[in-house]
Design a protein around this motif. Structure first.
Motif, PDB file in Angstrom:
ATOM      1  N   ASP A 191       1.062  -1.348   0.045  1.00  0.00           N
ATOM      2  CA  ASP A 191       0.035  -0.127   0.063  1.00  0.00           C
ATOM      3  C   ASP A 191       0.818   1.275  -0.032  1.00  0.00           C
ATOM      4  O   ASP A 191       0.470   2.238   0.535  1.00  0.00           O
ATOM      5  N   SER A 192       1.967   1.055  -0.497  1.00  0.00           N
ATOM      6  CA  SER A 192       2.907   2.412  -0.813  1.00  0.00           C
ATOM      7  C   SER A 192       3.226   2.409  -2.215  1.00  0.00           C
ATOM      8  O   SER A 192       4.354   1.989  -2.559  1.00  0.00           O
ATOM      9  N   VAL A 193       2.274   3.315  -3.006  1.00  0.00           N
ATOM     10  CA  VAL A 193       2.746   3.283  -4.539  1.00  0.00           C
ATOM     11  C   VAL A 193       2.568   4.472  -4.977  1.00  0.00           C
ATOM     12  O   VAL A 193       1.962   5.290  -4.656  1.00  0.00           O
ATOM     13  N   PRO A 194       3.443   4.866  -5.917  1.00  0.00           N
ATOM     14  CA  PRO A 194       3.612   6.157  -6.584  1.00  0.00           C
ATOM     15  C   PRO A 194       2.388   6.335  -7.454  1.00  0.00           C
ATOM     16  O   PRO A 194       1.825   5.231  -8.018  1.00  0.00           O
ATOM     17  N   LEU A 195       1.895   7.537  -7.525  1.00  0.00           N
ATOM     18  CA  LEU A 195       0.799   7.937  -8.339  1.00  0.00           C
ATOM     19  C   LEU A 195       1.158   7.463  -9.900  1.00  0.00           C
ATOM     20  O   LEU A 195       0.083   7.020 -10.281  1.00  0.00           O
ATOM     21  N   GLU A 196       2.272   7.547 -10.287  1.00  0.00           N
ATOM     22  CA  GLU A 196       2.513   7.441 -11.729  1.00  0.00           C
ATOM     23  C   GLU A 196       2.292   5.974 -11.755  1.00  0.00           C
ATOM     24  O   GLU A 196       1.717   5.738 -12.937  1.00  0.00           O
ATOM     25  N   THR A 197       2.582   5.046 -10.904  1.00  0.00           N
ATOM     26  CA  THR A 197       2.297   3.536 -11.105  1.00  0.00           C
ATOM     27  C   THR A 197       0.651   3.151 -10.874  1.00  0.00           C
ATOM     28  O   THR A 197       0.409   2.756 -11.842  1.00  0.00           O
ATOM     29  N   GLU A 198       0.020   4.120 -10.314  1.00  0.00           N
ATOM     30  CA  GLU A 198      -1.347   3.935 -10.249  1.00  0.00           C
ATOM     31  C   GLU A 198      -1.904   4.494 -11.631  1.00  0.00           C
ATOM     32  O   GLU A 198      -3.015   3.673 -12.120  1.00  0.00           O
TER      33      GLU A 198
END
Length: 315
Positions: A191-198
């Motif tokens: 649950d620690s994902v960069p916005l770009e990845t999402e």
């Protein structure tokens, strides 16, 4: 395991090697092994084939990318690695070592070491190393416990996958009792994902392809798509979970073009043995989770080959 323990106690200089494209189990296990050796008064170096993905930065301090320089070690310890090919260029280090210790949990392991301990029933290599600490009578310190818990948590999908057994939970409880922050470990892993990845995952969700009435679903990502969001391919997450979560999916597949090599991840939600499909392309893994590198001209051809192989499993 007795022979493995004997060789570890007798080891001089040690190099620790995870499999290529190292995941949380591989890196966590390597760091835990390094801590074990430190307890025995032995120094070691951990060489990865390529830079460890950013999301594992909280456990990868000290892990070096192998430069290809010629070195000779008394002992090579390969962790979470099914065969010599999965060591990549670092196989040269294993070949030069006086002894090779192979500890793994993949059922397709080729037993390539001088001492092998392979337990396909274990959820993760981290679970096996927890047992190794116990068998050797070495207390698991808080730092080692954090690495081991991360390894197990990673390969069980935070204890949600079918490979989670009562023994897995007992091992996890033992590690939690050292006082580690297990909730923070799970957060950093999942649950620690960069916005770009999402944003990339959102685009990929809209491009899922379905076969055999939706029983097989496939998603693929190219370096151009990753660059669109400012991402390196090595930092693109395991996107196979995007189609895996869709209702009705029995087999999920992801296809990545990484530096000209087409990597495929397979997941099974049912009874299909995706390791059997991966082995057709020189890969391997577990019944419900496997991977391989496919020799194809492009991702479209790779998808055709994967669909054909998975179709045989769904008959």
């Amino acid at each position: 395991m007795d022979k493995v323990i004997k060789l570890i106690r007798e080891a001089g200089s040690v190099v620790i090697l995870p499999h290529v494209h190292s995941d949380g189990d591989a890196i966590g296990s390597c760091k835990a092994m390094s801590e074990l050796l430190k307890t025995l008064g032995k120094s070691s170096v951990i060489y990865a084939e390529e830079a460890v993905e950013q999301r594992l930065g909280f456990i990868s301090e000290g892990v070096e990318v192998y430069s290809g320089k010629e070195e000779t070690f008394d002992t090579c310890i390969a962790l979470d690695c099914g065969d010599m090919e999965r060591l990549g260029s670092r196989a040269a280090l294993a070949e030069k070592a006086k002894q090779v210790i192979n500890i793994d949990h993949h059922k397709t392991n080729t037993f390539f070491g001088d001492a092998n301990y392979v337990d396909a029933k274990a959820s993760a290599t981290g679970e096996i190393l927890t047992e190794l600490y116990q068998r050797m009578g070495i207390a698991i310190g808080k730092e080692a416990a954090r690495y081991l818990y991360t390894a197990i948590c990673s390969d069980t999908g935070c204890f949600a996958y079918s490979n989670t057994s009562p023994e897995t939970m007992r091992k996890a409880a033992l590690l939690m009792e050292t006082g580690i922050d297990h909730a923070e470990t799970a957060r950093l892993l999942f649950d620690s994902v960069p916005l770009e990845t999402e944003l990339l995952k959102a685009e990929l969700t809209g491009k899922i392809r379905s076969y055999f009435g939706g029983r097989l679903r496939v998603v693929s990502v190219s370096s151009a798509m990753a660059e669109k969001y400012g991402l390196d391919m090595e930092d693109v997450p395991d996107i196979v979970n995007i189609p895996r979560r869709i209702c009705g999916t029995e087999i999920a597949a992801s296809i990545k073009d990484v530096n000209g090599k087409i990597r495929v991840s397979l997941r099974s939600n049912g009874t299909a043995d995706v390791a059997a499909a991966a082995q057709q392309f020189g890969g391997g893994g577990h019944t419900k989770a496997a991977g391989c590198t496919v020799g194809a001209a492009d991702m479209a051809e790779a998808e055709e080959l994967v669909v054909r192989a998975c179709g045989e499993l769904l008959k």
